[in-house]
Design a protein around this motif. Structure first.
Motif, mmCIF file in Angstrom:
data_model
loop_
_atom_site.group_PDB
_atom_site.id
_atom_site.type_symbol
_atom_site.label_atom_id
_atom_site.label_comp_id
_atom_site.label_asym_id
_atom_site.label_seq_id
_atom_site.Cartn_x
_atom_site.Cartn_y
_atom_site.Cartn_z
ATOM 1 N N ALA A 181 0.876 -1.012 0.116
ATOM 2 C CA ALA A 181 -0.057 -0.146 0.149
ATOM 3 C C ALA A 181 1.185 1.036 0.223
ATOM 4 O O ALA A 181 1.694 1.315 1.007
ATOM 5 C CB ALA A 181 -1.027 -0.039 1.059
ATOM 6 N N TRP A 230 -5.829 1.674 7.693
ATOM 7 C CA TRP A 230 -4.753 1.088 9.391
ATOM 8 C C TRP A 230 -6.679 1.663 9.869
ATOM 9 O O TRP A 230 -6.367 2.603 10.107
ATOM 10 C CB TRP A 230 -3.851 2.117 9.264
ATOM 11 C CG TRP A 230 -3.865 1.044 10.422
ATOM 12 C CD1 TRP A 230 -3.631 2.052 12.246
ATOM 13 C CD2 TRP A 230 -3.530 -0.002 10.918
ATOM 14 N NE1 TRP A 230 -3.039 1.201 13.082
ATOM 15 C CE2 TRP A 230 -2.700 -0.055 12.385
ATOM 16 C CE3 TRP A 230 -3.522 -1.326 10.132
ATOM 17 C CZ2 TRP A 230 -2.267 -1.511 12.958
ATOM 18 C CZ3 TRP A 230 -2.670 -2.170 10.765
ATOM 19 C CH2 TRP A 230 -2.157 -2.518 11.651
ATOM 20 N N LYS A 249 -10.986 -0.074 10.936
ATOM 21 C CA LYS A 249 -12.891 -0.018 10.027
ATOM 22 C C LYS A 249 -13.094 0.717 10.978
ATOM 23 O O LYS A 249 -13.909 0.373 11.658
ATOM 24 C CB LYS A 249 -12.707 -1.448 10.030
ATOM 25 C CG LYS A 249 -11.877 -2.488 9.761
ATOM 26 C CD LYS A 249 -11.924 -3.822 10.027
ATOM 27 C CE LYS A 249 -10.430 -4.800 9.487
ATOM 28 N NZ LYS A 249 -9.941 -5.070 10.171
ATOM 29 N N ARG A 299 -16.074 -5.254 7.077
ATOM 30 C CA ARG A 299 -14.443 -5.009 6.510
ATOM 31 C C ARG A 299 -14.364 -3.835 5.828
ATOM 32 O O ARG A 299 -13.898 -3.411 4.985
ATOM 33 C CB ARG A 299 -13.194 -5.973 5.941
ATOM 34 C CG ARG A 299 -13.565 -6.939 7.524
ATOM 35 C CD ARG A 299 -12.205 -8.090 6.698
ATOM 36 N NE ARG A 299 -10.895 -8.195 7.331
ATOM 37 C CZ ARG A 299 -11.207 -9.211 8.106
ATOM 38 N NH1 ARG A 299 -12.266 -10.033 8.476
ATOM 39 N NH2 ARG A 299 -10.236 -9.661 8.945
ATOM 40 N N ARG A 311 -10.410 -18.954 9.720
ATOM 41 C CA ARG A 311 -11.260 -17.719 9.386
ATOM 42 C C ARG A 311 -11.547 -18.231 7.544
ATOM 43 O O ARG A 311 -12.207 -17.258 7.264
ATOM 44 C CB ARG A 311 -9.719 -16.707 9.338
ATOM 45 C CG ARG A 311 -10.038 -15.337 8.790
ATOM 46 C CD ARG A 311 -8.654 -14.513 9.220
ATOM 47 N NE ARG A 311 -8.505 -13.586 8.208
ATOM 48 C CZ ARG A 311 -7.549 -12.266 8.833
ATOM 49 N NH1 ARG A 311 -6.781 -12.095 9.435
ATOM 50 N NH2 ARG A 311 -8.013 -11.068 7.836
ATOM 51 N N SER A 370 2.523 -9.262 4.133
ATOM 52 C CA SER A 370 0.602 -9.144 4.123
ATOM 53 C C SER A 370 -0.116 -10.731 2.655
ATOM 54 O O SER A 370 -0.506 -10.624 1.591
ATOM 55 C CB SER A 370 0.148 -7.570 2.691
ATOM 56 O OG SER A 370 1.306 -6.895 3.252
ATOM 57 N N SER A 412 -10.179 -10.378 4.755
ATOM 58 C CA SER A 412 -8.919 -9.470 4.542
ATOM 59 C C SER A 412 -9.027 -8.367 3.367
ATOM 60 O O SER A 412 -9.296 -8.171 2.613
ATOM 61 C CB SER A 412 -7.960 -10.171 4.636
ATOM 62 O OG SER A 412 -6.430 -9.562 4.900
ATOM 63 N N SER A 444 -2.843 -8.003 11.877
ATOM 64 C CA SER A 444 -3.056 -6.516 11.420
ATOM 65 C C SER A 444 -4.983 -6.215 11.705
ATOM 66 O O SER A 444 -5.010 -5.539 12.353
ATOM 67 C CB SER A 444 -3.049 -6.566 9.918
ATOM 68 O OG SER A 444 -1.819 -6.960 9.428
ATOM 69 N N THR A 445 -5.526 -7.643 11.532
ATOM 70 C CA THR A 445 -6.596 -7.125 12.077
ATOM 71 C C THR A 445 -6.616 -6.808 13.597
ATOM 72 O O THR A 445 -8.116 -6.032 13.949
ATOM 73 C CB THR A 445 -7.868 -8.692 12.544
ATOM 74 O OG1 THR A 445 -7.166 -9.111 10.665
ATOM 75 C CG2 THR A 445 -8.567 -8.465 12.601
ATOM 76 N N MET A 449 1.266 6.202 9.273
ATOM 77 C CA MET A 449 0.771 4.985 9.913
ATOM 78 C C MET A 449 1.408 4.596 11.382
ATOM 79 O O MET A 449 0.828 3.991 12.230
ATOM 80 C CB MET A 449 0.397 4.064 8.959
ATOM 81 C CG MET A 449 -0.143 2.744 9.823
ATOM 82 S SD MET A 449 -0.317 1.481 8.267
ATOM 83 C CE MET A 449 0.989 1.550 7.526
ATOM 84 N N ASN A 501 4.449 -2.430 6.319
ATOM 85 C CA ASN A 501 3.225 -2.643 6.686
ATOM 86 C C ASN A 501 3.243 -3.047 8.252
ATOM 87 O O ASN A 501 4.160 -2.601 9.047
ATOM 88 C CB ASN A 501 3.295 -3.684 6.392
ATOM 89 C CG ASN A 501 1.936 -3.548 4.564
ATOM 90 O OD1 ASN A 501 2.271 -2.052 4.557
ATOM 91 N ND2 ASN A 501 2.766 -4.308 3.887
HETATM 92 C C1 DP6 Z 1 -0.601 -2.483 7.413
HETATM 93 O O1 DP6 Z 1 -6.087 -6.399 5.615
HETATM 94 O O2 DP6 Z 1 -4.033 -7.925 6.998
HETATM 95 O O3 DP6 Z 1 -0.665 -3.579 5.357
HETATM 96 O O4 DP6 Z 1 -8.364 -6.391 6.721
HETATM 97 O O5 DP6 Z 1 -8.014 -6.762 9.345
HETATM 98 O O6 DP6 Z 1 -7.576 -8.610 7.539
HETATM 99 P P1 DP6 Z 1 -7.932 -7.151 7.666
HETATM 100 O O7 DP6 Z 1 -6.168 -6.318 8.057
HETATM 101 P P2 DP6 Z 1 -5.042 -6.098 6.782
HETATM 102 O O8 DP6 Z 1 -3.996 -5.141 7.304
HETATM 103 C C2 DP6 Z 1 -3.132 -4.395 6.086
HETATM 104 C C3 DP6 Z 1 -2.518 -3.312 6.967
HETATM 105 C C4 DP6 Z 1 -1.765 -2.842 6.058
HETATM 106 C C5 DP6 Z 1 -1.832 -2.085 5.576
HETATM 107 C C6 DP6 Z 1 -2.433 -2.281 3.889
HETATM 108 O O9 DP6 Z 1 -2.241 -3.099 3.015
HETATM 109 O O10 DP6 Z 1 -3.034 -1.568 3.316
#
Ligand code: DP6
Length: 325
Positions: free
Chosen positions: A12, A17, A19, A25, A69, A102, A136, A188-189, A238, A278
């Motif tokens: 990204a 970051w 919800k 989600r 999951r 990721s 996710s 991350s969740t 972030m 990340n």
């Molecule tokens: C920091 O997509 O892993 O990579 O929806 O809970 O599965 P969930 O989270 P996730 O979060 C990614 C967070 C990040 C930033 C990004 O990839 O945008």
């Protein structure tokens, strides 16, 4: 029916970051990313009336949490397809999981594409991104090609991902410098649940739409310097929110910070490279193709760099012929 799909992970530039709806989600803001050619998941899914139970083998492991999951995601797809047939899933990554590379993005993108097809559904790309998002969030960005925007949206149907530019639009390179195989202790969740406790989070939401517009503009004009500065600033923003959440989240290791400092040094010496990070300790280095070998030579001289993975922009998730079982 048995179907296999392959999907890339993504990095990204503007991060997701937080919800506003945990179950669906739905993100607190839109995000923009690039698909990565050398970090991917392959997943085979079969629904068969002869199966007595659901089976999921993920990276040859017996991780019950990961399996639950995955089966929850299959339940969403079974409901859409109006079937109750048991499933067999085999999935493997070509990179380590749980270290911040990721794997949930590539994992849920591949699972969504394979499982929807195997369940008899014929979804559009947009619909696939909406389903993947529920597994996710970042996975929705691994479905379309190349450089991808996840549009925030207010409802499930309006929160989807779309390609801004194809993979062959701009040969940007993402070199991942792995500094440790250590697993992150907060997912991350889990980490995102704390986001509103940071006093800086409100401020982020005040200016995030402007950052998204700038990112679109710098991609459109291929302005590497402006894009690089924006991407680095965004990663720091972030992580500032993570560090000021309560309880605080600190994903960096000393070696992460060392590399961040080196990037600054290399830039001062004339090599245009920028970092982003990340939820994990590894550092993504963004560079133009013409400077890639110089960066790799420098990275190979640093003993803290354990492994390098070089990525080009990649296509999104695809169905492939070779099954894993
Ligand atoms: C920091 O997509 O892993 O990579 O929806 O809970 O599965 P969930 O989270 P996730 O979060 C990614 C967070 C990040 C930033 C990004 O990839 O945008």
């Amino acid at each position: 029916m048995k179907v296999t799909a392959i999907a890339p992970s993504n990095i990204a530039f503007i991060k997701y970051w937080g919800k506003k709806d945990e179950k669906l989600r739905l993100p607190t803001n839109g995000s923009i990313s690039m698909n990565l050619s050398n970090l991917f998941t392959t997943t085979t899914v079969e629904f068969n009336e002869s199966f007595k139970q659901d089976e999921a083998l993920i990276n040859k492991g017996k991780n019950t949490e990961a399996k639950n999951r995955v089966i929850n995601h299959i339940d969403i797809i079974r409901k859409m397809a109006r079937i109750s047939t048991h499933v067999k899933i085999v999935s493997k990554n070509n990179f380590p999981i749980g270290t911040g590379l990721s794997s949930s993005a590539s994992g849920f993108a591949a699972l969504t594409v394979a499982a929807t097809k195997a369940a008899g559904l014929n979804l559009s790309e947009k619909e696939l991104t909406i389903v993947a998002r529920q597994g996710s969030g970042s996975a929705c960005r691994s479905i379309p090609d190349g450089f991808v925007e996840w549009v925030e949206g207010d409802t499930s149907d309006t929160s989807y991902a779309v390609s801004l530019f194809p993979d062959n639009y701009w040969n940007l390179i993402d070199v991942v410098a792995l500094v440790s195989q250590e697993k992150k202790d907060i997912s991350s969740t889990e980490g995102q649940r704390k986001v509103a406790s940071s006093p800086f989070f409100k401020e982020r939401l005040n200016h995030i739409d402007r950052k998204i517009k700038l990112c679109q503009q710098f991609l459109k004009t291929k302005n590497f310097s402006a894009l690089g500065q924006l991407v680095e600033n965004e990663a720091l923003e972030m992580h500032a929110i993570m560090m000021t959440s309560s309880p605080p989240l600190l994903y960096w290791l000393p070696s992460t910070l060392f590399l961040m400092k080196m990037v600054k040094k290399w830039r001062a010496a004339g090599l245009e490279v920028y970092f982003t990070i990340n939820t994990g300790q590894d550092v993504h280095l963004i560079i133009e193709e013409k400077n890639r070998s110089e960066l790799i030579t420098l990275l190979k001289k640093e003993p803290i760099v354990k492994k390098i993975i070089i990525n080009q922009p990649a296509q999104g998730a695809q169905i492939v012929k070779n099954h894993l079982f």
